[in-house]
Scaffold this motif. Structure first.
Motif, PDB file in Angstrom:
ATOM      1  N   LEU A   5      -8.196  -9.780 -13.919  1.00  0.00           N
ATOM      2  CA  LEU A   5      -8.490 -10.632 -12.771  1.00  0.00           C
ATOM      3  C   LEU A   5      -7.860 -10.056 -11.505  1.00  0.00           C
ATOM      4  O   LEU A   5      -8.477 -10.059 -10.441  1.00  0.00           O
ATOM      5  CB  LEU A   5      -7.982 -12.055 -13.016  1.00  0.00           C
ATOM      6  CG  LEU A   5      -8.251 -13.063 -11.911  1.00  0.00           C
ATOM      7  CD1 LEU A   5      -9.755 -13.246 -11.712  1.00  0.00           C
ATOM      8  CD2 LEU A   5      -7.594 -14.385 -12.228  1.00  0.00           C
ATOM      9  N   MET A   6      -6.628  -9.559 -11.618  1.00  0.00           N
ATOM     10  CA  MET A   6      -5.959  -8.925 -10.470  1.00  0.00           C
ATOM     11  C   MET A   6      -6.724  -7.687 -10.008  1.00  0.00           C
ATOM     12  O   MET A   6      -6.921  -7.477  -8.818  1.00  0.00           O
ATOM     13  CB  MET A   6      -4.517  -8.530 -10.830  1.00  0.00           C
ATOM     14  CG  MET A   6      -3.526  -9.619 -10.556  1.00  0.00           C
ATOM     15  SD  MET A   6      -1.770  -9.189 -10.737  1.00  0.00           S
ATOM     16  CE  MET A   6      -1.661  -7.504 -11.088  1.00  0.00           C
ATOM     17  N   ILE A   7      -7.145  -6.871 -10.967  1.00  0.00           N
ATOM     18  CA  ILE A   7      -7.891  -5.655 -10.628  1.00  0.00           C
ATOM     19  C   ILE A   7      -9.225  -6.029  -9.977  1.00  0.00           C
ATOM     20  O   ILE A   7      -9.624  -5.437  -8.983  1.00  0.00           O
ATOM     21  CB  ILE A   7      -8.096  -4.775 -11.881  1.00  0.00           C
ATOM     22  CG1 ILE A   7      -6.751  -4.200 -12.331  1.00  0.00           C
ATOM     23  CG2 ILE A   7      -9.097  -3.651 -11.597  1.00  0.00           C
ATOM     24  CD1 ILE A   7      -6.787  -3.473 -13.655  1.00  0.00           C
ATOM     25  N   GLY A   8      -9.900  -7.036 -10.524  1.00  0.00           N
ATOM     26  CA  GLY A   8     -11.164  -7.497  -9.953  1.00  0.00           C
ATOM     27  C   GLY A   8     -10.989  -8.005  -8.537  1.00  0.00           C
ATOM     28  O   GLY A   8     -11.789  -7.707  -7.646  1.00  0.00           O
ATOM     29  N   THR A   9      -9.930  -8.797  -8.310  1.00  0.00           N
ATOM     30  CA  THR A   9      -9.648  -9.319  -6.969  1.00  0.00           C
ATOM     31  C   THR A   9      -9.337  -8.183  -6.003  1.00  0.00           C
ATOM     32  O   THR A   9      -9.827  -8.163  -4.870  1.00  0.00           O
ATOM     33  CB  THR A   9      -8.473 -10.319  -7.018  1.00  0.00           C
ATOM     34  OG1 THR A   9      -8.768 -11.333  -7.977  1.00  0.00           O
ATOM     35  CG2 THR A   9      -8.217 -10.935  -5.668  1.00  0.00           C
ATOM     36  N   LEU A  10      -8.536  -7.228  -6.459  1.00  0.00           N
ATOM     37  CA  LEU A  10      -8.184  -6.078  -5.623  1.00  0.00           C
ATOM     38  C   LEU A  10      -9.430  -5.265  -5.262  1.00  0.00           C
ATOM     39  O   LEU A  10      -9.624  -4.892  -4.099  1.00  0.00           O
ATOM     40  CB  LEU A  10      -7.155  -5.195  -6.339  1.00  0.00           C
ATOM     41  CG  LEU A  10      -6.687  -3.956  -5.585  1.00  0.00           C
ATOM     42  CD1 LEU A  10      -5.938  -4.367  -4.323  1.00  0.00           C
ATOM     43  CD2 LEU A  10      -5.814  -3.091  -6.464  1.00  0.00           C
ATOM     44  N   LEU A  11     -10.290  -5.008  -6.256  1.00  0.00           N
ATOM     45  CA  LEU A  11     -11.525  -4.261  -5.985  1.00  0.00           C
ATOM     46  C   LEU A  11     -12.430  -5.022  -5.026  1.00  0.00           C
ATOM     47  O   LEU A  11     -13.060  -4.425  -4.152  1.00  0.00           O
ATOM     48  CB  LEU A  11     -12.263  -3.965  -7.292  1.00  0.00           C
ATOM     49  CG  LEU A  11     -11.639  -2.889  -8.173  1.00  0.00           C
ATOM     50  CD1 LEU A  11     -12.376  -2.792  -9.497  1.00  0.00           C
ATOM     51  CD2 LEU A  11     -11.638  -1.549  -7.462  1.00  0.00           C
ATOM     52  N   PHE A  12     -12.484  -6.339  -5.183  1.00  0.00           N
ATOM     53  CA  PHE A  12     -13.285  -7.152  -4.282  1.00  0.00           C
ATOM     54  C   PHE A  12     -12.826  -6.969  -2.839  1.00  0.00           C
ATOM     55  O   PHE A  12     -13.633  -6.740  -1.936  1.00  0.00           O
ATOM     56  CB  PHE A  12     -13.186  -8.635  -4.689  1.00  0.00           C
ATOM     57  CG  PHE A  12     -13.866  -9.568  -3.726  1.00  0.00           C
ATOM     58  CD1 PHE A  12     -15.239  -9.701  -3.734  1.00  0.00           C
ATOM     59  CD2 PHE A  12     -13.125 -10.299  -2.811  1.00  0.00           C
ATOM     60  CE1 PHE A  12     -15.872 -10.554  -2.848  1.00  0.00           C
ATOM     61  CE2 PHE A  12     -13.747 -11.167  -1.920  1.00  0.00           C
ATOM     62  CZ  PHE A  12     -15.124 -11.285  -1.936  1.00  0.00           C
ATOM     63  N   PHE A  13     -11.513  -7.049  -2.608  1.00  0.00           N
ATOM     64  CA  PHE A  13     -10.986  -6.881  -1.252  1.00  0.00           C
ATOM     65  C   PHE A  13     -11.165  -5.461  -0.740  1.00  0.00           C
ATOM     66  O   PHE A  13     -11.441  -5.268   0.448  1.00  0.00           O
ATOM     67  CB  PHE A  13      -9.516  -7.304  -1.171  1.00  0.00           C
ATOM     68  CG  PHE A  13      -9.344  -8.784  -1.156  1.00  0.00           C
ATOM     69  CD1 PHE A  13      -9.787  -9.542  -0.081  1.00  0.00           C
ATOM     70  CD2 PHE A  13      -8.751  -9.444  -2.217  1.00  0.00           C
ATOM     71  CE1 PHE A  13      -9.652 -10.909  -0.052  1.00  0.00           C
ATOM     72  CE2 PHE A  13      -8.608 -10.822  -2.202  1.00  0.00           C
ATOM     73  CZ  PHE A  13      -9.060 -11.550  -1.129  1.00  0.00           C
ATOM     74  N   ILE A  14     -11.050  -4.481  -1.607  1.00  0.00           N
ATOM     75  CA  ILE A  14     -11.246  -3.091  -1.186  1.00  0.00           C
ATOM     76  C   ILE A  14     -12.681  -2.873  -0.714  1.00  0.00           C
ATOM     77  O   ILE A  14     -12.924  -2.199   0.285  1.00  0.00           O
ATOM     78  CB  ILE A  14     -10.885  -2.117  -2.333  1.00  0.00           C
ATOM     79  CG1 ILE A  14      -9.359  -2.093  -2.517  1.00  0.00           C
ATOM     80  CG2 ILE A  14     -11.411  -0.713  -2.054  1.00  0.00           C
ATOM     81  CD1 ILE A  14      -8.896  -1.299  -3.724  1.00  0.00           C
ATOM     82  N   PHE A  15     -13.654  -3.456  -1.413  1.00  0.00           N
ATOM     83  CA  PHE A  15     -15.052  -3.283  -1.031  1.00  0.00           C
ATOM     84  C   PHE A  15     -15.455  -4.187   0.134  1.00  0.00           C
ATOM     85  O   PHE A  15     -16.310  -3.830   0.929  1.00  0.00           O
ATOM     86  CB  PHE A  15     -15.975  -3.527  -2.231  1.00  0.00           C
ATOM     87  CG  PHE A  15     -15.939  -2.412  -3.228  1.00  0.00           C
ATOM     88  CD1 PHE A  15     -16.444  -1.161  -2.917  1.00  0.00           C
ATOM     89  CD2 PHE A  15     -15.383  -2.607  -4.478  1.00  0.00           C
ATOM     90  CE1 PHE A  15     -16.400  -0.124  -3.823  1.00  0.00           C
ATOM     91  CE2 PHE A  15     -15.340  -1.571  -5.396  1.00  0.00           C
ATOM     92  CZ  PHE A  15     -15.839  -0.325  -5.080  1.00  0.00           C
ATOM     93  N   MET A  16     -14.859  -5.341   0.241  1.00  0.00           N
ATOM     94  CA  MET A  16     -15.238  -6.277   1.292  1.00  0.00           C
ATOM     95  C   MET A  16     -14.570  -5.965   2.635  1.00  0.00           C
ATOM     96  O   MET A  16     -15.126  -6.284   3.673  1.00  0.00           O
ATOM     97  CB  MET A  16     -14.890  -7.715   0.883  1.00  0.00           C
ATOM     98  CG  MET A  16     -15.781  -8.247  -0.221  1.00  0.00           C
ATOM     99  SD  MET A  16     -17.542  -8.147   0.166  1.00  0.00           S
ATOM    100  CE  MET A  16     -17.668  -9.304   1.486  1.00  0.00           C
ATOM    101  N   PHE A  17     -13.398  -5.349   2.634  1.00  0.00           N
ATOM    102  CA  PHE A  17     -12.687  -5.092   3.879  1.00  0.00           C
ATOM    103  C   PHE A  17     -13.513  -4.299   4.892  1.00  0.00           C
ATOM    104  O   PHE A  17     -13.602  -4.697   6.052  1.00  0.00           O
ATOM    105  CB  PHE A  17     -11.344  -4.395   3.615  1.00  0.00           C
ATOM    106  CG  PHE A  17     -10.601  -4.092   4.870  1.00  0.00           C
ATOM    107  CD1 PHE A  17      -9.960  -5.099   5.582  1.00  0.00           C
ATOM    108  CD2 PHE A  17     -10.577  -2.800   5.381  1.00  0.00           C
ATOM    109  CE1 PHE A  17      -9.293  -4.824   6.762  1.00  0.00           C
ATOM    110  CE2 PHE A  17      -9.913  -2.519   6.562  1.00  0.00           C
ATOM    111  CZ  PHE A  17      -9.270  -3.535   7.249  1.00  0.00           C
ATOM    112  N   PRO A  18     -14.156  -3.181   4.482  1.00  0.00           N
ATOM    113  CA  PRO A  18     -14.957  -2.439   5.484  1.00  0.00           C
ATOM    114  C   PRO A  18     -16.098  -3.275   6.064  1.00  0.00           C
ATOM    115  O   PRO A  18     -16.393  -3.187   7.250  1.00  0.00           O
ATOM    116  CB  PRO A  18     -15.506  -1.239   4.709  1.00  0.00           C
ATOM    117  CG  PRO A  18     -14.628  -1.100   3.529  1.00  0.00           C
ATOM    118  CD  PRO A  18     -14.117  -2.469   3.211  1.00  0.00           C
TER     119      PRO A  18
END
Length: 157
Positions: A5-18
């Protein structure tokens, strides 16, 4: 907290930030251009009842005084004040290129405003293929049609 869940949340923010950054940056640019347009209008004693920012181009219209304001930082004259009472004709200009699939591709799109007293033609560029900041040509065509219709209604007859 589950590791996946942490990895999924982190990936979500990495892709959504740009994406969020680009959207916020675009809104900031549009707000700046809108502010500049409103300042130009107030300096010239105009009250805009219609305005739009689309990419590099910002348009504003005072339909009472029949004046069009154009902000286009890509042009030689980046601020134009056009008195529609002096315009005899407005028309959409579109240059296309036919592709192998028989579909036409828009390579240049603008509105031409012909001066009533001179042979001067002012062009407002909505899309140019060589301009890398330009968005989809079909979207710009709809915007140009909307402004063409609006300006046609505001020409002094």
């Amino acid at each position: 907290m589950d590791k996946s869940l942490m990895i999924g949340t982190l990936l979500f923010f990495i892709f959504m930030f740009p994406i969020i950054y680009v959207l916020l940056n675009q809104r900031s640019k549009e707000a700046k251009l809108k502010k500049e347009l409103i300042e130009l209008a107030s300096t010239n004693d105009l009250k805009l009842d219609k305005f739009e920012t689309s990419g590099h181009l910002t348009l504003g219209l005072d339909s009472t005084k029949k004046v069009l304001l154009v902000l286009d930082p890509k042009m030689d004259v980046d601020r134009r004040i056009i008195d529609l009472k002096k315009i005899s004709q407005v028309r959409i200009t579109k240059n296309t290129l036919r592709e192998q699939s028989r579909k036409e591709r828009i390579i240049h799109l603008g509105l031409e405003l012909a001066d009533r007293d001179t042979s001067k033609i002012t062009e407002i560029i909505f899309y140019d293929e060589d301009d890398h900041d330009s968005t989809d040509a079909e979207i710009r065509l709809n915007e140009a049609k909307r402004w063409d219709d609006l300006l046609q209604k505001n020409l002094a007859v």
